[in-house]
Scaffold this active site. Structure first.
Site, PDB file in Angstrom:
ATOM      1  N   CYS A  69      12.369 -12.965  16.313  1.00 18.78           N
ATOM      2  CA  CYS A  69      12.708 -11.714  16.998  1.00 18.78           C
ATOM      3  C   CYS A  69      14.195 -11.555  17.277  1.00 18.78           C
ATOM      4  O   CYS A  69      14.776 -10.486  17.066  1.00 18.78           O
ATOM      5  CB  CYS A  69      11.910 -11.584  18.293  1.00 18.78           C
ATOM      6  N   HIS A 109      10.761 -13.165  24.068  1.00 15.57           N
ATOM      7  CA  HIS A 109      10.750 -12.186  22.986  1.00 15.57           C
ATOM      8  C   HIS A 109      11.934 -11.240  23.201  1.00 15.57           C
ATOM      9  O   HIS A 109      12.328 -10.972  24.341  1.00 15.57           O
ATOM     10  CB  HIS A 109       9.450 -11.386  22.963  1.00 15.57           C
ATOM     11  N   ASP A 124      11.351  -2.151  17.890  1.00 13.22           N
ATOM     12  CA  ASP A 124      11.140  -3.581  17.649  1.00 13.22           C
ATOM     13  C   ASP A 124      10.899  -3.836  16.169  1.00 13.22           C
ATOM     14  O   ASP A 124       9.979  -3.272  15.574  1.00 13.22           O
ATOM     15  CB  ASP A 124       9.938  -4.062  18.469  1.00 13.22           C
TER      16      ASP A 124
END
Length: 253
Positions: A69, A109, A124
């Site tokens: 991420c 995250h 995202d």
């Protein structure tokens, strides 16, 4: 356009040499999802580099790799920032739906908050195959995309991403929880990287994992199996050898 952006544009097959509008973001997010895999190889090797342009170039151009991420959304954040969007990196805590608990690694995250026309959106590109492929407004409106339905719901003084993934979920499940105030600068991502690499509860520091969205579904590769979802059909192929694993990794990710 910088040399790095030209190389990234070529890799994701998206024209970064022109202005990008809010309406262009679904196409940009799909370009990321289809060409840059979620990839924990750097986590396994315990690589540590400063979060700067040189790191982005080594990861996505020199190594032709993907990332987790903080890699994928760092790159997306830089592109959006350069293109004039009001963006900030934000940390979040992933929900373990199987065991119904929040991740023991805490808020590790990394996603993006984007301000547009007086509204805030979650963006995202680094949540594995669980990608909305669209900006998701914090107003609670459900967003539909080729990967499923996504929405943001209040959770205490923060918010949580909820998703109903096509072929995977019968109802909405929780993705992760975040606070809009918990934003980060790129250089602060190093602390999250350290936790992901070293924490005993981290799911990414134990075994190889690659995952990528496709236009008809997604692919996931571990050292044990290649799992493919295409047009609603799931296929699992055992990995027969190290050579086959390396071949699939190179050809499919």
């Amino acid at each position: 356009m910088s040399s790095l952006m030209k190389k990234i544009a070529s890799r994701i097959q998206f024209p970064l040499d022109r202005p990008i509008t809010f309406d262009d973001l679904p196409s940009l997010l799909e370009a990321f999802a289809y060409h840059l895999p979620f990839d924990n190889q750097a986590v396994l090797s315990k690589r540590t580099l400063p979060f700067n342009e040189a790191r982005l170039e080594q990861t996505f151009v020199t190594n032709q790799a993907g990332g987790v991420c903080y890699d994928l959304n760092h790159l997306l954040y830089e592109i959006l920032r350069i293109k004039g969007f009001d963006v900030a990196l934000v940390k979040a805590t992933v929900y373990d739906n199987e065991h119904e608990v929040w991740s023991a690694t805490g808020p590790t995250h990394v996603a993006i908050l984007l301000q547009h026309a007086g509204a805030t959106y979650l963006v995202d590109s680094g949540f594995g195959i669980n990608l909305a492929l669209r900006p998701v407004p914090l107003t609670g409106e459900t967003v539909l995309s080729p990967s499923g339905s996504f929405r943001i719901a209040p959770n205490g003084s923060g918010y949580q991403l909820e998703m109903q993934r096509i072929g995977l979920d019968d109802t909405f499940i929780i993705g992760y929880h975040f606070y809009t105030q918990q934003t980060l600068l790129p250089e602060q991502l190093a602390a999250i990287e350290q936790v992901i690499q070293q924490h005993a509860a981290s799911p990414f520091n134990k075994r190889s994992l690659l995952a990528v969205r496709t236009e008809t579904g997604h692919r996931i590769l571990t050292e044990q199996a290649l799992t493919t979802w295409a047009d609603g059909k799931k296929t699992i192929q055992p990995v027969p050898s190290d050579e086959q694993y390396a071949s699939w990794k190179k050809e499919l990710f």
